[in-house]
Design an enzyme around this catalytic site. Sequence first.
Site, PDB file in Angstrom:
ATOM      1  N   HIS A 134       0.852  -1.193   0.000  1.00 48.49           N
ATOM      2  CA  HIS A 134       0.000   0.000   0.000  1.00 48.49           C
ATOM      3  C   HIS A 134       0.888   1.243   0.000  1.00 48.49           C
ATOM      4  O   HIS A 134       1.933   1.269   0.652  1.00 48.49           O
ATOM      5  CB  HIS A 134      -0.910  -0.010   1.225  1.00 48.49           C
ATOM      6  CG  HIS A 134      -1.919   1.097   1.238  1.00 48.49           C
ATOM      7  ND1 HIS A 134      -2.783   1.319   0.188  1.00 48.49           N
ATOM      8  CD2 HIS A 134      -2.212   2.042   2.173  1.00 48.49           C
ATOM      9  CE1 HIS A 134      -3.559   2.353   0.470  1.00 48.49           C
ATOM     10  NE2 HIS A 134      -3.218   2.818   1.658  1.00 48.49           N
TER      11      HIS A 134
ATOM     12  N   HIS B 217      -3.602   9.022   0.922  1.00 46.07           N
ATOM     13  CA  HIS B 217      -3.542   7.730   0.234  1.00 46.07           C
ATOM     14  C   HIS B 217      -4.908   7.392  -0.343  1.00 46.07           C
ATOM     15  O   HIS B 217      -5.942   7.840   0.143  1.00 46.07           O
ATOM     16  CB  HIS B 217      -3.063   6.618   1.181  1.00 46.07           C
ATOM     17  CG  HIS B 217      -3.918   6.403   2.384  1.00 46.07           C
ATOM     18  ND1 HIS B 217      -4.428   5.190   2.750  1.00 46.07           N
ATOM     19  CD2 HIS B 217      -4.373   7.280   3.337  1.00 46.07           C
ATOM     20  CE1 HIS B 217      -5.135   5.298   3.859  1.00 46.07           C
ATOM     21  NE2 HIS B 217      -5.113   6.561   4.231  1.00 46.07           N
TER      22      HIS B 217
ATOM     23  N   CYS C   7      -3.928   2.420  -5.438  1.00 43.31           N
ATOM     24  CA  CYS C   7      -3.133   3.346  -4.630  1.00 43.31           C
ATOM     25  C   CYS C   7      -1.775   3.653  -5.255  1.00 43.31           C
ATOM     26  O   CYS C   7      -1.229   4.755  -5.084  1.00 43.31           O
ATOM     27  CB  CYS C   7      -2.938   2.784  -3.219  1.00 43.31           C
ATOM     28  SG  CYS C   7      -2.047   1.200  -3.167  1.00 43.31           S
TER      29      CYS C   7
END
Length: 218
Positions: free
Chosen positions: A46, A58, A149
Amino acid sequence: MLDALASLRDKLVLLLFATCAPPPPRCERVYRRGDLLEVPRTLFTHFGIYLGDGRVAHLIPDVLPAVTSDARRLRRKVTNARLLLGVLAKRASVRVDSVEDFAYGAGVRLNAHAMEGAGGRGRPDAEEAARRAERLVGSVPYSLLWNNCEHFVTWCRYGAARSLQTEQFCQWLKSLIRDPRNAFVAGVLGLLSVACLGVSSGTAVPAIVIPFTLWMAS
């Protein structure tokens, strides 16, 4: 005898000071505004953009923006259920969370990304990356492969939305499809399904089409 007692006294004093002394200061990593951060998960990594003051922007799958506009509810920490439903509904949020919430219990690493200098842009402008991330805060479409992401952070940092994780997955899928052994396996499974379930359009068509497609693609 006196020397031995004096030596014992000195050792006890040293032990007492070592026990009572305050612990050394905790060394915390200092990130700079615009840094690209990553958190390793079980199957993927991530990514986020550090904004300063312990905040990270994010992109995370989140179904809630599709069903409510209540800012108070949207600001709450994204649960696993919200995240999973967001993946299925193809909805996400670019949100600003603390480093701790961004990490979600995992370790945070500073990422010197493999796309550094992508597109001939040279060294990325960290401040511009942070500004881009802040401008994109809010509800956005989501795609596990085409808008995740990593696409978000590479766009902010380098001006080119790419995901090396997606590219690696597609390369693996391509190698899987091009392996002629998979066409053989698909053919055998097709014949077994016909033998077990009988001949019908629901069994015969997949038994022929899938192996043929894999064979032609290999």
